[in-house]
Scaffold this active site. Sequence first.
Site, mmCIF file in Angstrom:
data_model
loop_
_atom_site.group_PDB
_atom_site.id
_atom_site.type_symbol
_atom_site.label_atom_id
_atom_site.label_comp_id
_atom_site.label_asym_id
_atom_site.label_seq_id
_atom_site.Cartn_x
_atom_site.Cartn_y
_atom_site.Cartn_z
ATOM 1 N N TYR A 138 0.829 -1.203 0.000
ATOM 2 C CA TYR A 138 0.000 0.000 0.000
ATOM 3 C C TYR A 138 0.864 1.253 0.000
ATOM 4 O O TYR A 138 0.720 2.140 -0.860
ATOM 5 C CB TYR A 138 -0.944 0.006 1.198
ATOM 6 N N LYS A 188 1.248 3.904 -3.124
ATOM 7 C CA LYS A 188 0.802 5.289 -2.930
ATOM 8 C C LYS A 188 1.952 6.261 -3.181
ATOM 9 O O LYS A 188 1.757 7.320 -3.794
ATOM 10 C CB LYS A 188 0.242 5.483 -1.522
#
Length: 320
Positions: free
Chosen positions: A131, A135
């Site tokens: 994640y 990002k």
Amino acid sequence: MRVLLLGADGFIGRRVADRLLTDPELQVTVLGRRDTADIRFDLAAGSPGALSRFLDAVMPRVIVNCAGATHGSPRALTRSNTVAVATVCEAVRRSHDPARLVHVGSAAEYGPTSIGTPIPESAEPRPIGPYGVTKLAGSELVLSSGLDAVVLRVFDAVGPGVPAASLFGRLAEGLRRAVERGEPQLRTADLSAFRDFVDVRDVARAVQSAAVSAATGVINIGSGAAVRVRDAAQALVRVSGFEGRLLEENRPGLPLPAPAPTVDVPGGHEPRLPEPRPLAEPVLWRQADVRTARDRLGWRPRVPLEESLSDVWTEAACRI
């Protein structure tokens, strides 16, 4: 001013949509995959050329990108958090009149930091886990695009509409069940870390301020205070009226919290959260340095954590 909003169906996106739609100075168009969108388009699968044609038709002055994913396989996270952002940046560059881009990033991009120290925007990102990595890749694409763009690195958003898969979404649901059944204990994930909780409605205000500002680069959006997750969880417990005990499941390799006292209850049950699991990233400390948001956006958080958690519980209690 016309604004094109991406990701209006997500936790942050819904509140951003509410905020922008109430501003009489803004004309908001929503682009997304669902039928509720004004323009149907899949950012992870569509081409930059097709998206640029939509941009030329809508002619937004600002594009707000709240789209992305927090859970899923590394491949799915890459499509949602990186490939989709690349599509947006390329489409904006190809459009006849490139719009300003406000991109919602994540504090997970920073990764582990020194305990007890607020994180400035100048900190070197060292994300761990798919994640945070995906990002950060999306944010770097925005920052290196050459566009008029700003990245808002949002810390731990909480408040009404919190995702069911999030820590407080699961905890609120577990508390609802425990209260409903009169259970004496509730198991949770490890709660020893510190996080910077910011209300999702304050995040929406920050997005609105960034949309109408000239700020570029990275800007942290948080409360500016680190709170032990255990203390925040206990605040939610108090609001719920649950009189039992929280029993934490400790993560391997992290310090053990003080043992919680237990009570023997003949025939009692210990309700468990739906698929209890540790936090996705073993980061012990997260606290935002929010001076840039104050100086460049004129933004400060307004909603106290207790109010955010009260609203989380109110939503869960409505399901009793």
